[in-house]
Write an enzyme that holds these catalytic residues in place. Structure first.
Site, PDB file in Angstrom:
ATOM      1  CG  HIS A 137      -1.913   0.976   1.391  1.00 29.69           C
ATOM      2  ND1 HIS A 137      -1.677   2.253   1.815  1.00 29.69           N
ATOM      3  CD2 HIS A 137      -3.244   0.901   1.151  1.00 29.69           C
ATOM      4  CE1 HIS A 137      -2.825   2.931   1.833  1.00 29.69           C
ATOM      5  NE2 HIS A 137      -3.789   2.131   1.442  1.00 29.69           N
ATOM      6  CG  ASP A 214       0.527  -2.573   6.166  1.00 23.83           C
ATOM      7  OD1 ASP A 214      -0.460  -2.707   6.909  1.00 23.83           O
ATOM      8  OD2 ASP A 214       0.488  -1.944   5.098  1.00 23.83           O
ATOM      9  CD  GLN A 217      -6.941  -4.444   3.892  1.00 23.32           C
ATOM     10  OE1 GLN A 217      -7.878  -5.201   4.157  1.00 23.32           O
ATOM     11  NE2 GLN A 217      -7.123  -3.161   3.638  1.00 23.32           N
ATOM     12  CE  LYS A 240      -7.225  -0.068   6.137  1.00 25.80           C
ATOM     13  NZ  LYS A 240      -7.976   0.276   4.926  1.00 25.80           N
ATOM     14  CB  CYS A 378      -3.743   3.288  -1.649  1.00 23.51           C
ATOM     15  SG  CYS A 378      -4.934   4.579  -1.332  1.00 23.51           S
TER      16      CYS A 378
END
Ligand SMILES: Cc1ncc(COP(=O)(O)O)c(C=O)c1O
Lengths: 420, 146
Positions: A137, A214, A217, A240, A378
């Site tokens: 991202h 990261d 998600q 999220k 993104c």
């Protein structure tokens, strides 16, 4: 609140959730869009919020609102206790060893920027390297570009194959003693690929790099154990994972956080200030300058409790069934091409339709009440890698079911009719 | 506002078979980009005095932006710069102003009226026009809708 009979047994689908009930926890799913029942298929952008989270935010402002760590009065103490209790829940949720390793941020983006600025600017030297992947991202690309520009370090990018999986041999080749930081998504937001961190993190540690994961998600789709992963930093966002916007987390190993300078200066992050010298507060407060998003921390705790109540393993199993169903349904649509077909995938389906631009697909589906995302997500390098300017993306959450997918497929056929 | 009103036959037709598609050599050129959806359009113009002698576009975009560029090139051919400017302003006001009242006849371009009801699509329809304006000024720069 969570119902008591969440799990129903049926002969062919054992341990299937009663998702009818789960949907009732999400007031927004009652909404009509252009006169149609909302079908929300954009959870990778942000998840909807269960009533417990919404109620928690309201309760906080109605019964608790006060600043943290500053007041001797009743409300101040109550707010501080709640705020710190949320930190504890987060530590448990990702199995951090020490609650001091949990820094509140505004979200994943700020968490990555914090590490890039504080750790990166302090420890990167000219000739050092930062390794990311093609799947990242923008928020896991741009902060590293900035810090590389500032320090003279070089940004390296691990390539992906046609399925959208990081090519491990190439990743390994890019690692060397020059590699000081490796920053990789656990799950790609554009393609859904789940990266083999259990292999990648040890490889990175072998050359002495620190690893940031990261998890934006990932955290809502699978159980996360930072100690088992062995990562040095882990970033994720409240919004999220069924929590509020504006709150997120940076997990960092205590010994690393301790040697990092503050990211922002201000109140909360100091022990004492004179014009000659300021003594910084301990971790994690050193990184939490200014009045934080207190309500957000309360809401995040409610969200984590909610998903833990369902069980991340149950969620992963349920969503994997949904993904299979959706993949099968989509593969039968003429002219539809799935972008991202990794063997190990989370509930994200990126696709193109021959001769029809994703933007048009998005508008037409919207009129049917179906919310999907279109664009580059993104992640422009991913789009370039697959030679498309944009894709349409369906991403699923715990409140989605097969009927949602059927309605979506129905609506997709309308797209074909308009462009016949 | 229904989808059929947005995706009128003329729009679908022009999006599928865009007119004046391709590059013109030795023409003034400008590039437009909509970072929101990744739409890209290149507009090429050759002038004869203050009149558009040749015009074409190239690009990769949604149906609305492709059809808009295609219809624009059809319209602008052989018009004066002044006429093109006027119609461009009229077009812009037609798809952005809720209480739009026509000031002039813009012919087929009126099929884009429906775009007004789809705020997320306004930029798709105006991208080519912004880019043409810039090409007419002879500036080699990227026009962004953002
Ligand atoms: C993989 C990934 N990383 C980072 C982010 C940024 O998260 P946030 O916008 O919550 O800071 C996102 C959000 O889309 C994401 O999907």
């Amino acid at each position: 609140m969570l119902g008591t009979t969440r799990i129903i047994q049926s002969s062919d689908k054992p341990d299937l959730f009663s998702f009818k009930n789960i949907r009732l926890d999400f007031p927004i799913l009652e909404e009509k869009v252009h006169g149609k029942q909302l079908v929300y298929l954009d959870s990778a952008a942000t998840t909807q919020k269960p009533r417990v989270v919404i109620d928690t935010l309201r309760d906080y402002y109605e019964k608790c609102n006060s600043n943290v760590h500053r007041a001797v009065h009743y409300l101040g103490e109550k707010a501080t206790r709640g705020y710190e209790s949320s930190r504890k829940s987060i530590a448990q949720f990702i199995n951090a060893e020490d609650v001091r390793e949990i820094v509140f941020t505004r979200g994943t983006t700020e968490s990555v920027n914090l590490v890039a600025s504080s750790y990166g600017r302090t420890f990167l030297k000219p000739g050092d390297e930062v390794l990311i992947s093609y799947l990242e991202h923008h928020s896991n690309i741009v902060p590293w570009q900035i810090v590389c520009n500032q320090t003279g370090a070089q940004l390296k990018v691990a390539p992906i194959n046609d399925q959208g999986e990081i090519i491990l041999e190439e990743f390994k080749k890019l690692l060397s003693p020059k590699t000081k930081i490796v920053s990789i998504a656990q799950v790609s937001n554009a393609l859904g690929t789940i990266n083999p961190l259990e292999k990648m993190i040890p490889m990175a540690h072998d050359v002495g790099a620190v690893v940031l994961v990261d998890g934006a998600q990932a955290a809502s789709h699978m159980s996360v154990d930072v100690q088992k992963l062995g990562c040095d930093f882990y970033a994720f966002s409240g919004h999220k994972i069924y929590g509020p916007t504006g709150i997120g987390v940076l997990y960092g190993k205590a010994h690393l956080l301790e040697k990092m300078p503050p990211y922002h200066g201000g109140g909360e992050m100091i022990l004492s200030v004179t014009f000659e010298k300021t003594t910084y507060n301990e971790i994690p407060y050193k990184f939490e300058a200014g009045t934080p998003n207190i309500a957000g921390a309360f809401g995040m705790q409610a969200a984590l409790k909610y998903v833990s109540g369902i069980g991340l393993d149950n969620i992963a199993a349920y969503e994997s069934g949904l993904l299979q169903y959706a993949t099968l349904k989509l593969s039968r649509i003429p002219g539809l091409k799935l972008i991202g077909t990794a063997k190990n995938k989370a509930c994200v389906l990126s696709f193109t339709l021959e001769g029809i631009h994703p933007h048009d697909i998005g508008t037409i589906l919207d009129r049917e009440g179906v919310a999907i995302r279109t664009g580059h997500h993104c992640a422009m390098p991913v789009m370039q890698r697959f030679g498309v300017p944009a894709t349409a993306r369906v991403s699923l959450g715990i409140y989605n079911n097969r009927e949602d997918i059927d309605i979506f497929v129905e609506a997709l056929l309308k797209v074909g009719e308009i462009f016949r | 506002m229904s989808l059929q009103e947005l995706y009128q036959e003329v729009i679908v037709d022009h999006s599928k078979s865009p007119r004046n598609f391709g590059k013109i050599d030795r023409a003034s050129h400008a590039e437009g980009y909509n970072p929101l959806c990744g739409d890209k359009v290149d507009v090429y113009v050759k002038l004869d005095g203050n009149r558009v002698k040749e015009i074409s576009f190239k690009g990769n975009g949604c149906a609305i932006s492709t059809a808009s560029a295609s219809l624009m090139t059809e319209f602008a051919k052989l018009k004066t710069i002044e006429e093109v400017r006027k119609v461009s302003d009229e077009f812009q006001s037609m798809i952005t102003h809720e209480d739009y009242e026509p000031h002039m006849d813009i012919g087929k371009l009126a099929v884009f009226q429906g775009v007004r009801e789809f705020p997320t699509r306004v930029k798709c329809a105006t991208l080519a026009w912004h880019t043409l304006k810039s090409a007419l000024k002879g500036r080699e720069e990227i026009v962004s809708t953002e």
